[in-house]
Design an enzyme around this catalytic site. Structure first.
Site, short mmCIF file in Angstrom:
data_model
loop_
_atom_site.label_atom_id
_atom_site.label_comp_id
_atom_site.label_asym_id
_atom_site.label_seq_id
_atom_site.Cartn_x
_atom_site.Cartn_y
_atom_site.Cartn_z
N GLY A 56 -8.39 -7.31 -5.77
CA GLY A 56 -6.99 -7.22 -6.49
C GLY A 56 -6.23 -8.30 -6.76
N SER A 57 -5.52 -8.58 -7.72
CA SER A 57 -4.59 -9.84 -7.93
C SER A 57 -3.49 -9.81 -6.71
CB SER A 57 -4.10 -9.97 -9.26
OG SER A 57 -3.29 -8.57 -9.51
N GLY A 58 -2.81 -10.81 -6.67
CA GLY A 58 -2.04 -11.18 -5.79
C GLY A 58 -2.54 -12.22 -4.66
N HIS A 59 -3.68 -12.47 -4.71
CA HIS A 59 -4.17 -13.19 -3.49
C HIS A 59 -4.63 -14.72 -4.05
CE1 HIS A 59 -4.67 -9.84 -1.08
NE2 HIS A 59 -5.60 -9.33 -2.00
N ASP A 112 -12.54 -1.13 -3.43
CA ASP A 112 -13.61 -2.28 -3.87
C ASP A 112 -15.00 -1.75 -3.56
OD1 ASP A 112 -11.84 -4.39 -4.95
OD2 ASP A 112 -11.37 -4.43 -2.71
N HIS A 222 -3.19 -7.69 3.28
CA HIS A 222 -2.39 -6.88 2.59
C HIS A 222 -1.26 -6.35 3.56
CE1 HIS A 222 -6.35 -6.34 0.83
NE2 HIS A 222 -5.94 -6.66 -0.22
#
Lengths: 334, 334
Positions: A56-59, A112, A222
């Protein structure tokens, strides 16, 4: 209740705009496919196994920010905190594989895992051979007896480093690459703490919140629940407990060499991170553990979560050699 | 009112503990003097002018984190947001100068200026020759007609890079070094924005606060007032205005080459920083300005301030050559 404050455009476009930002930050060294949702480096040679990641993006800079010479070869990026789709993973893999096989390397999360597994099956039908390693470094996410259930967090960076060096520079074949990255994975442990949560752009609500005087030990990237919440303690007390947990989980003897990653999860000040770094040094020295290399900064973030993690990778000669090879990526240069 | 939340030990020990953290992060490549309040690199050679900097702590990795090969040679660190003392600066300078002269290079603040000037006078009595350049890149801090009154912010990193390369690798003498770093300084412009302030460890009160729906354009790195406060806007609108200001202040013609620094001031997420990076790329492309190199991340922070800055350095052949030489420091590797 405090509202998160973000500097964005349309929150529905975060993934795409992050990818475009990363593309610009790489200044011509990336190729994008699939409308900026998957990218690969321009360094890939025809005689190497390719290393493909995703998440995911955000990391940021994880995951796509570690593409490049000495890093991973390509990455499929999902929406914030969401897996990329099999379509993305398959298109990416087919665009870059060289007939030498593909290592899928990503953090252990169910979404994932499902999408990479589906991709591997479909690619197998086209005679593209893949092997999979899931990062499982978060010691707070499951007990040692169920180590393969553990989540992958910042320690994935060490796996990228080892995999990139082995595939690109030492031309390991797929089986040998799988073995060495598995060994690295078995040698990496991470624990994180949080002072405060973060908010997903689309909902703009905090994923969790802590009281003014509270800290969470063992947080996931998360916001997954950790070992416990407790009253705020001093930096030294917190770091000592983190190092104790890490060294209980993978014991060390005097003289063992490690690589150390002290990772800012987002909004903690670098000033606080360096104060914590001091105590990491003191604690490792007290145990006779030798720091072969230390990396301190923002590597695997969780949007604007306030907190940090400590990762250790125990070295042997092979891992040390691979770790010391160059790395020229957006997120990590060595 | 919201209270800041920090992970520290005794707030009176922040400077010392940050320095010890940095010392550990350098893993043996620094020498400390004066109880961890000044440090220098182990790379310094006997035939170079030495580059000495200093400033308050709280901006990590600025200033001391840029010591090393291709960076500055030594740094005196003050308390949070406070100048180092003449004693520190003098002891540091005497420890490392090689008889070839010393360049003092720091951001333009009155406390730093006073203490470096006193140091220069005392060192002159001992026949140690110094020259001084003050970074003045913050375009929001004074009009162009009073450019020497401007404060120094993130653009100092470009000056460190140029100075380190010229002194260490190209063995510029003091006069030539002074000339090229002055030229770099004249070619660097920065503007910052803030969504929220930060709190000094000792008082633990915010230095400024913005409303839920407010942003400040032109913020200084200690929270100095900027151009104006306004209603929160989209990332694209904010970045466009920032680039407009930068290009009004130092005009460009099509084909000009620049180095770009997109600097996180502290607690903004890297996700938001990359969304902003995308628009920086779009705006520079639209003007025909060529990005020779782009650096994105935490370089000159302001504790946990939420915001970011954009710096541009216009290149000529000499600056480009020096910029492209290697750099191996804690805060920046190239």
């Amino acid at each position: 209740m405090r509202k998160p404050k973000k500097l964005l455009n349309d929150p529905n476009n975060v993934r795409q705009e992050v990818m475009q930002g990363l593309f610009y930050a790489y200044n011509g060294k990336l190729t994008t496919i699939d409308e900026y949702c998957a990218v690969y480096g321009n360094h890939i040679s025809s005689d190497q196994v390719v290393v493909v990641s995703g998440g995911g993006s955000g990391h940021e800079p994880t995951f796509a920010g570690f593409i490049g010479k000495g890093g991973i070869d390509g990455c499929a990026l999902g929406e914030v905190f969401t897996s990329p789709s099999p379509d993305q993973i398959i298109e990416l893999t087919k665009s870059i594989e060289k007939g030498k096989g593909v290592l899928f390397l990503y953090g252990n999360y169910s979404g994932d895992g499902m999408n990479f597994d589906i991709s591997a099956e479909i690619l197998a039908e086209e005679n593209i051979v893949t092997k999979t390693i899931k990062g499982t470094d978060d010691i707070a996410s499951a007990p040692l007896s169920r180590i393969s259930d553990r989540r992958g967090v910042a320690g994935i960076m060490f796996l990228y480093k080892i995999a990139g060096a082995a595939a690109q520079f030492e031309k390991y074949d797929l089986e040998k690459l799988y073995q060495v990255v598995s060994k690295a994975n078995a040698n990496v442990r991470t624990i994180g703490v949080a002072l405060d949560g973060c908010a997903l752009p689309q909902s703009n609500n905090f994923n969790f919140e802590l009281d003014e005087n509270e800290i969470e030990i063992g947080i996931g990237i998360h916001g997954e629940a950790g070992l416990r919440r407790q009253k705020m303690a001093s930096s030294d007390e917190v770091v000592k407990e983190m190092i104790d947990h890490l060294c209980d989980d993978l014991p060390y003897v005097k003289g063992d060499q490690v690589c150390v990653l002290i990772n800012n999860l987002g909004s903690l000040s670098n000033t606080e991170l360096l104060v914590a770094t001091r105590k990491v040094g003191i604690e490792l020295n007290a145990r006779g553990i030798i720091s072969h290399d230390i990396v301190v900064g923002h590597y695997c973030t969780s949007l604007e979560m306030s907190g940090f993690s400590i990762s250790l990778m125990k070295l042997d000669d092979e891992l040390k050699h691979l770790y010391d090879l160059p790395c020229q990526t957006f997120g990590w240069r060595k």
